[in-house]
Design an enzyme around this catalytic site. Structure first.
Site, PDB file in Angstrom:
ATOM      1  N   HIS A  72       0.839  -1.200   0.000  1.00 31.12           N
ATOM      2  CA  HIS A  72       0.000   0.000   0.000  1.00 31.12           C
ATOM      3  C   HIS A  72       0.872   1.249   0.000  1.00 31.12           C
ATOM      4  O   HIS A  72       1.763   1.391   0.825  1.00 31.12           O
ATOM      5  CB  HIS A  72      -0.914   0.012   1.223  1.00 31.12           C
ATOM      6  CG  HIS A  72      -2.059  -0.932   1.081  1.00 31.12           C
ATOM      7  ND1 HIS A  72      -3.369  -0.530   1.135  1.00 31.12           N
ATOM      8  CD2 HIS A  72      -2.078  -2.259   0.858  1.00 31.12           C
ATOM      9  CE1 HIS A  72      -4.151  -1.585   0.949  1.00 31.12           C
ATOM     10  NE2 HIS A  72      -3.390  -2.642   0.779  1.00 31.12           N
ATOM     11  N   TYR A 201      -9.730   5.667   6.364  1.00 37.25           N
ATOM     12  CA  TYR A 201      -9.957   6.139   7.736  1.00 37.25           C
ATOM     13  C   TYR A 201     -10.986   7.258   7.659  1.00 37.25           C
ATOM     14  O   TYR A 201     -10.747   8.260   6.982  1.00 37.25           O
ATOM     15  CB  TYR A 201      -8.667   6.676   8.353  1.00 37.25           C
ATOM     16  CG  TYR A 201      -7.633   5.613   8.666  1.00 37.25           C
ATOM     17  CD1 TYR A 201      -6.779   5.110   7.687  1.00 37.25           C
ATOM     18  CD2 TYR A 201      -7.493   5.109   9.961  1.00 37.25           C
ATOM     19  CE1 TYR A 201      -5.832   4.140   7.978  1.00 37.25           C
ATOM     20  CE2 TYR A 201      -6.544   4.141  10.267  1.00 37.25           C
ATOM     21  CZ  TYR A 201      -5.724   3.664   9.268  1.00 37.25           C
ATOM     22  OH  TYR A 201      -4.773   2.702   9.580  1.00 37.25           O
ATOM     23  N   PRO A 293      -5.452   1.007  18.249  1.00 34.96           N
ATOM     24  CA  PRO A 293      -5.135   0.426  16.940  1.00 34.96           C
ATOM     25  C   PRO A 293      -5.079   1.429  15.781  1.00 34.96           C
ATOM     26  O   PRO A 293      -4.602   1.076  14.701  1.00 34.96           O
ATOM     27  CB  PRO A 293      -6.272  -0.579  16.721  1.00 34.96           C
ATOM     28  CG  PRO A 293      -7.378  -0.111  17.584  1.00 34.96           C
ATOM     29  CD  PRO A 293      -6.751   0.568  18.759  1.00 34.96           C
ATOM     30  N   LYS A 297       0.130   0.329  14.964  1.00 38.31           N
ATOM     31  CA  LYS A 297       1.529   0.344  15.401  1.00 38.31           C
ATOM     32  C   LYS A 297       1.903  -0.824  16.334  1.00 38.31           C
ATOM     33  O   LYS A 297       3.096  -1.056  16.583  1.00 38.31           O
ATOM     34  CB  LYS A 297       1.849   1.666  16.109  1.00 38.31           C
ATOM     35  CG  LYS A 297       1.920   2.842  15.165  1.00 38.31           C
ATOM     36  CD  LYS A 297       3.141   2.747  14.261  1.00 38.31           C
ATOM     37  CE  LYS A 297       3.071   3.607  13.041  1.00 38.31           C
ATOM     38  NZ  LYS A 297       3.476   2.969  11.810  1.00 38.31           N
ATOM     39  N   TYR A 385       3.315   6.894   9.712  1.00 35.08           N
ATOM     40  CA  TYR A 385       2.519   5.718   9.324  1.00 35.08           C
ATOM     41  C   TYR A 385       3.413   4.637   8.721  1.00 35.08           C
ATOM     42  O   TYR A 385       3.286   3.455   9.057  1.00 35.08           O
ATOM     43  CB  TYR A 385       1.422   6.120   8.327  1.00 35.08           C
ATOM     44  CG  TYR A 385       0.318   5.084   8.229  1.00 35.08           C
ATOM     45  CD1 TYR A 385      -0.919   5.287   8.844  1.00 35.08           C
ATOM     46  CD2 TYR A 385       0.500   3.887   7.530  1.00 35.08           C
ATOM     47  CE1 TYR A 385      -1.929   4.344   8.777  1.00 35.08           C
ATOM     48  CE2 TYR A 385      -0.504   2.932   7.457  1.00 35.08           C
ATOM     49  CZ  TYR A 385      -1.713   3.172   8.077  1.00 35.08           C
ATOM     50  OH  TYR A 385      -2.703   2.222   8.003  1.00 35.08           O
TER      51      TYR A 385
END
Ligand code: APR
Ligand code: PHB
Length: 390
Positions: A72, A201, A293, A297, A385
């Site tokens: 991704h 998200y 979550p 991580k 991220y």
């Protein structure tokens, strides 16, 4: 029985540590309370940073991952009904994450451990680390009704948040820091194709939603829910309706629904224990810290912990130096706190925090708007991220 390192806990932290130590020629035994199937049955986030992938490659479990993982190069952020792209490759000079289920990581590590002939003792009851403040620690446990002891040089507490390792450190020698969030995540797993090519998200007035995936045919979705809700009260149809309601129009149209394979509610928590060492006991992974979550991580932090710990132990045996062991906690915590900050920030920005707090709501929207328009802010999200270096 005797070994160099006893590892308590056979989750991702304990298994990866075991393989890294083996790679460095250090003998280890894992002592685990549950059995294999129980461990493989747990459903957890599966977004791997490149550093985590490298460690898995290093211990020889990269093949299936490279075949099956989905690479991704960004995420979608949805707020005020509109979807925006955060492009990691552009923001970080080409870095990506790999989506590969934590169950698969665990399975691969268990297979590698078995192939290397390393010992794992499952179903160990009443596991106790003893003598951790002296030079000769011992791990005792009960196996099939018999008391067993293992003498060792060091103990690695990889037994998760509810494990025994952290609890056996005297309270005067450990400090803990915690945030509990006033909501949970209701998760649903289904054999349906993902709704979009990237994870979505979503911040919505009714609460956060996340569209994730395990493969091109298996999806994982989450809805922010209140802590007093019960999973039995959510039918699949209700879940899908609520999700659809929180998604952007494009996702709403392309969402494919189906029967749930699993549904569960998980609370969200931030937690850190300091230091991550007491005498000859070293904590790693969820035994030492928990992140909510949001941002996935947990597994990646466990990987950086065991990387630092395995290097320190290699140094101890190969170079007769304790410097790495003495610096372990500080080194690990420096990275842990940055991931704590990032996970807390993602969580705070995307969840409905409390009813009727117009001020907080407007700050969230301003932050999101800033995030998508500022190169600096986009880069900051992206580099956290994809994972800070370790
Ligand atoms: N004795 C022996 N084993 C124990 C004990 C005990 N007293 N208590 C817990 N365990 C075992 C659990 O059964 C579990 O298999 O320790 C293991 C801990 O595994 P995880 O909870 O997965 O913790 P960790 O390996 O640190 O996880 C790192 O992966 O699973 C995720 O949420 C986790 O994201 C985090 C990451
Ligand atoms: C998941 O797929 O379970 C997942 C992905 C990303 C997150 C959290 C969970 O931030």
């Amino acid at each position: 029985m005797r070994t160099q390192i006893v590892i308590i806990g056979s989750g991702p932290a304990g298994l990866l540590l075991g393989q890294l130590l083996h790679h460095y020629g250090i003998d280890n035994i894992i002592v685990e309370r549950q059995d294999r199937d129980y461990i493989l049955g747990r459903i957890r986030a599966g977004v791997l940073e490149q550093g985590t992938v490298k460690l898995l490659e290093q211990v020889g479990v990269g093949q299936r991952l490279h075949r099956e993982a989905l690479i991704h190069s960004g995420i979608y952020l949805t707020f005020a009904g509109q979807r925006h792209t955060i492009d990691f490759k552009v923001a970080t000079g080409g870095r990506t994450v790999a989506v590969y289920g934590q169950t698969e990581v665990t399975q691969d590590l268990m297979d590698a451990r078995a192939a290397a002939g390393l010992r794992t003792i499952y179903h160990a009851k009443d596991v106790k680390p003893n003598g951790i403040d002296g030079a000769s620690p011992i791990v005792s446990f009960v196996q099939e009704g018999r008391e067993v002891t293992i003498d060792c040089d060091f103990i690695a507490g990889c037994d998760g948040f509810h494990g025994v390792s952290r609890q056996c450190i005297p309270s005067s020698a450990i400090q803990t820091f915690e945030r509990v969030y006033p909501f949970g995540w209701l998760g649903l797993l289904s054999d349906t194709p993902p709704v979009a090519e990237e994870l979505i998200y979503t911040r919505h007035e009714r609460g956060f939603a996340l569209c994730s995936m395990r493969s091109m045919t298996r999806s994982r979705y989450y809805l922010q829910c209140s802590l007093d809700e019960r999973v039995e009260d959510w039918s699949d149809a209700q879940f899908w309706d609520e999700l659809r309601c929180r998604l952007d129009p494009e996702a709403r149209d392309s969402l494919v629904t189906g029967p749930s394979l699993e549904k569960s509610i998980a609370p969200l928590r931030s937690f850190v224990a300091e230091p991550m060492r007491f005498g000859r006991l070293f904590l790693a992974g969820d035994a030492a810290h928990i992140v909510p979550p949001t941002g996935a991580k947990g597994l990646n932090l466990a990987a950086s912990d065991v990387h630092y710990l395995s290097q320190a132990l290699r140094e101890y045996y190969a170079e007769k130096s304790s410097a790495g062991l003495d610096g372990y906690s500080q080194r690990a915590l420096a990275r842990v706190w940055k991931a704590e900050r990032f996970s807390w920030w993602m969580t705070s920005m995307l969840h409905r925090m409390s009813a009727d707090d117009g001020f907080a709501e407007r700050l969230q929207l301003a932050e999101l708007d800033y995030l998508i328009h500022s190169k600096a802010a986009t880069t900051s999200l992206a580099e956290n991220y994809v994972g800070l270096p370790f």
